[in-house]
Design a protein around this motif. Structure first.
Motif, PDB file in Angstrom:
ATOM      1  N   ASP A 276     -26.498 -21.293  10.834  1.00  0.00           N
ATOM      2  CA  ASP A 276     -26.465 -21.980   9.543  1.00  0.00           C
ATOM      3  C   ASP A 276     -27.714 -21.703   8.711  1.00  0.00           C
ATOM      4  OD1 ASP A 276     -28.240 -23.412  11.113  1.00  0.00           O
ATOM      5  OD2 ASP A 276     -27.108 -25.295  11.048  1.00  0.00           O
ATOM      6  N   SER A 277     -28.772 -21.221   9.356  1.00  0.00           N
ATOM      7  CA  SER A 277     -29.966 -20.841   8.591  1.00  0.00           C
ATOM      8  C   SER A 277     -29.702 -19.592   7.745  1.00  0.00           C
ATOM      9  CB  SER A 277     -31.153 -20.586   9.531  1.00  0.00           C
ATOM     10  OG  SER A 277     -30.839 -19.548  10.468  1.00  0.00           O
ATOM     11  N   GLN A 278     -28.613 -18.874   8.014  1.00  0.00           N
ATOM     12  CA  GLN A 278     -28.230 -17.681   7.252  1.00  0.00           C
ATOM     13  C   GLN A 278     -26.769 -17.806   6.779  1.00  0.00           C
ATOM     14  OE1 GLN A 278     -29.286 -14.861  10.443  1.00  0.00           O
ATOM     15  NE2 GLN A 278     -30.997 -14.132   9.168  1.00  0.00           N
ATOM     16  N   LYS A 279     -26.370 -19.041   6.446  1.00  0.00           N
ATOM     17  CA  LYS A 279     -24.971 -19.278   6.114  1.00  0.00           C
ATOM     18  C   LYS A 279     -24.515 -18.563   4.842  1.00  0.00           C
ATOM     19  CE  LYS A 279     -25.979 -23.803   4.039  1.00  0.00           C
ATOM     20  NZ  LYS A 279     -25.694 -25.259   4.135  1.00  0.00           N
ATOM     21  N   LYS A 280     -25.460 -18.025   4.050  1.00  0.00           N
ATOM     22  CA  LYS A 280     -25.053 -17.216   2.897  1.00  0.00           C
ATOM     23  C   LYS A 280     -24.302 -15.964   3.345  1.00  0.00           C
ATOM     24  CE  LYS A 280     -28.659 -18.655  -0.367  1.00  0.00           C
ATOM     25  NZ  LYS A 280     -29.805 -18.207  -1.233  1.00  0.00           N
ATOM     26  N   ARG A 281     -24.446 -15.598   4.578  1.00  0.00           N
ATOM     27  CA  ARG A 281     -23.813 -14.402   5.128  1.00  0.00           C
ATOM     28  C   ARG A 281     -22.527 -14.722   5.908  1.00  0.00           C
ATOM     29  NH1 ARG A 281     -25.976 -12.078   1.998  1.00  0.00           N
ATOM     30  NH2 ARG A 281     -23.824 -11.407   1.809  1.00  0.00           N
ATOM     31  N   TRP A 282     -22.105 -15.983   5.898  1.00  0.00           N
ATOM     32  CA  TRP A 282     -20.924 -16.356   6.687  1.00  0.00           C
ATOM     33  C   TRP A 282     -19.666 -15.588   6.284  1.00  0.00           C
ATOM     34  CZ3 TRP A 282     -21.174 -22.430   7.482  1.00  0.00           C
ATOM     35  CH2 TRP A 282     -22.111 -22.702   8.505  1.00  0.00           C
ATOM     36  N   HIS A 283     -19.534 -15.246   5.007  1.00  0.00           N
ATOM     37  CA  HIS A 283     -18.327 -14.535   4.588  1.00  0.00           C
ATOM     38  C   HIS A 283     -18.267 -13.117   5.162  1.00  0.00           C
ATOM     39  CE1 HIS A 283     -14.710 -14.393   2.150  1.00  0.00           C
ATOM     40  NE2 HIS A 283     -15.044 -13.170   1.748  1.00  0.00           N
ATOM     41  N   ASP A 284     -19.403 -12.609   5.653  1.00  0.00           N
ATOM     42  CA  ASP A 284     -19.393 -11.292   6.303  1.00  0.00           C
ATOM     43  C   ASP A 284     -18.476 -11.299   7.536  1.00  0.00           C
ATOM     44  OD1 ASP A 284     -21.213 -10.541   4.396  1.00  0.00           O
ATOM     45  OD2 ASP A 284     -22.951 -10.467   5.747  1.00  0.00           O
ATOM     46  N   ILE A 285     -18.290 -12.475   8.118  1.00  0.00           N
ATOM     47  CA  ILE A 285     -17.390 -12.591   9.272  1.00  0.00           C
ATOM     48  C   ILE A 285     -15.972 -12.210   8.865  1.00  0.00           C
ATOM     49  CG2 ILE A 285     -16.359 -14.247  10.893  1.00  0.00           C
ATOM     50  CD1 ILE A 285     -19.058 -15.727  10.898  1.00  0.00           C
ATOM     51  N   ASN A 286     -15.522 -12.686   7.701  1.00  0.00           N
ATOM     52  CA  ASN A 286     -14.191 -12.305   7.216  1.00  0.00           C
ATOM     53  C   ASN A 286     -14.091 -10.800   6.982  1.00  0.00           C
ATOM     54  OD1 ASN A 286     -14.704 -15.291   5.844  1.00  0.00           O
ATOM     55  ND2 ASN A 286     -12.603 -15.007   6.564  1.00  0.00           N
ATOM     56  N   LYS A 287     -15.165 -10.223   6.444  1.00  0.00           N
ATOM     57  CA  LYS A 287     -15.168  -8.784   6.189  1.00  0.00           C
ATOM     58  C   LYS A 287     -15.035  -8.006   7.492  1.00  0.00           C
ATOM     59  CE  LYS A 287     -15.869  -5.003   3.770  1.00  0.00           C
ATOM     60  NZ  LYS A 287     -14.897  -4.503   2.779  1.00  0.00           N
ATOM     61  N   VAL A 288     -15.772  -8.422   8.517  1.00  0.00           N
ATOM     62  CA  VAL A 288     -15.699  -7.736   9.811  1.00  0.00           C
ATOM     63  C   VAL A 288     -14.295  -7.808  10.400  1.00  0.00           C
ATOM     64  CG1 VAL A 288     -16.531  -7.757  12.192  1.00  0.00           C
ATOM     65  CG2 VAL A 288     -18.154  -8.058  10.312  1.00  0.00           C
ATOM     66  N   MET A 289     -13.751  -9.019  10.454  1.00  0.00           N
ATOM     67  CA  MET A 289     -12.455  -9.220  11.120  1.00  0.00           C
ATOM     68  C   MET A 289     -11.304  -8.520  10.400  1.00  0.00           C
ATOM     69  SD  MET A 289     -13.030 -10.943  13.895  1.00  0.00           S
ATOM     70  CE  MET A 289     -14.628 -10.151  14.138  1.00  0.00           C
ATOM     71  N   SER A 290     -11.431  -8.332   9.108  1.00  0.00           N
ATOM     72  CA  SER A 290     -10.358  -7.647   8.364  1.00  0.00           C
ATOM     73  C   SER A 290     -10.512  -6.122   8.391  1.00  0.00           C
ATOM     74  CB  SER A 290     -10.339  -8.137   6.909  1.00  0.00           C
ATOM     75  OG  SER A 290     -11.569  -7.799   6.248  1.00  0.00           O
ATOM     76  N   SER A 291     -11.635  -5.634   8.919  1.00  0.00           N
ATOM     77  CA  SER A 291     -11.910  -4.179   8.882  1.00  0.00           C
ATOM     78  C   SER A 291     -11.868  -3.505  10.242  1.00  0.00           C
ATOM     79  CB  SER A 291     -13.281  -3.940   8.245  1.00  0.00           C
ATOM     80  OG  SER A 291     -13.371  -4.520   6.949  1.00  0.00           O
TER      81      SER A 291
END
Length: 295
Positions: A276-291
């Motif tokens: 959560d200290s880097q939660k600005k990057r949480w949407h990168d998880i969606n990018k990984v899983m879709s790629s």
């Protein structure tokens, strides 16, 4: 005179002997004499209600005393030993004997341990899709091709940096956060746990393994569990929140894991976790899983 008396005495003895012989000869063929003779002694008492020999019942053992009114057949039916001749085992019922062998569908020990682990709840019974996480995905440039695992995943630029992969097959890291000992990580490798009968169970076991790469005492709550396609290959995707405590404060990380069935290899794992200290990057998880793609 003495001679006369002797002759008379001899004649009288002959008459008496002749009469006795006559009695013996007359009685030898008399039926009444035979009937009066006592019966010979018997070694066993015959049971009046005993089944005839033609009934197939076993005869009593020689010298045994049978119980009046109880036939050998009824004795066999009341015996604790089965009438088929098989020995009865104490405490074993017929249903237990006819049941399938124990362990026919036994659970793998590793999976059994995971199902009992209080840190990892059972997966949702129904499929649950990965929700869109907050933020904006970082820029990417091509793919990281992990040939050891047979998988490809996005190659993030700028914010993420490639790192020495060992002990994984590929690894990307977010920068360190001041005052934090834990940062975002994206890795891939052949599945490091025993492969299970289904992709879903293997993914579940792999998610438990990822707790080794979170702070001590971490626990999981599920946010997604769904089948997915990695190109043309089947896979299973799990999303979850990791809960833990750092420096007395409760913290969380967003995480996801993709398990992909790879031809002629162990299934491949792509795992990403961001605190959560880097939660600005949480949407990168969606990018990984879709790629994610199988090579």
């Amino acid at each position: 005179m003495r001679v006369v008396y002797r002759a008379i005495a001899v004649a009288a003895g002959v008459v008496v002997l002749g009469a006795g012989a006559t009695v013996v000869l007359l009685n030898r063929d008399d039926p009444a004499a035979t009937a009066a003779a006592p019966p010979p002694h018997s070694a066993a008492v015959v049971v009046p209600s005993a089944a005839p020999a033609s009934s197939g019942a076993a005869a009593p053992a020689a010298g045994a005393v049978a119980t009046p009114g109880l036939s050998p057949l009824s004795s066999a039916l009341s015996s604790p030993v089965a009438s088929t001749g098989a020995s009865a085992t104490p405490g074993t019922t017929a249903s237990a004997a006819s049941s399938p062998a124990a362990g026919a569908d036994a659970v793998d020990p590793a999976l059994a341990a995971a199902l009992k682990d209080p840190r990892v709840p059972a997966l949702p019974k129904n499929s649950r899709r990965l929700r869109s996480l907050p933020g904006r995905a970082a820029a990417t440039h091509g793919l990281v091709k992990d040939r050891r695992s047979g998988i490809a995943l996005p190659r993030f630029t700028k914010t993420w940096a490639l790192a020495k992969p060992a002990p994984f097959a590929s690894r990307q890291l977010l920068p360190k956060v001041k005052g934090a000992s834990y940062r975002g990580m994206l890795v891939s490798c052949p599945v490091p746990i025993p492969e299970q009968k289904t992709l879903r169970d293997t993914a579940f076991l792999a998610a438990r393994w990822t707790l080794n790469h979170h702070p001590s005492g971490a626990t999981i709550t599920w946010t997604a569990s769904q089948p997915f396609k990695a190109g043309k290959r089947e896979g299973w995707l799990l999303g979850y929140t990791v809960h833990y405590t750092l420096k007395g404060k409760k913290r969380v990380s967003a995480a996801a894991l993709a398990l992909v069935d790879v031809p002629e290899k162990k299934p491949a794992v792509v795992f990403v976790t961001i605190p959560d200290s880097q939660k600005k990057r949480w949407h990168d998880i969606n990018k990984v899983m879709s790629s994610v793609k199988a090579l």
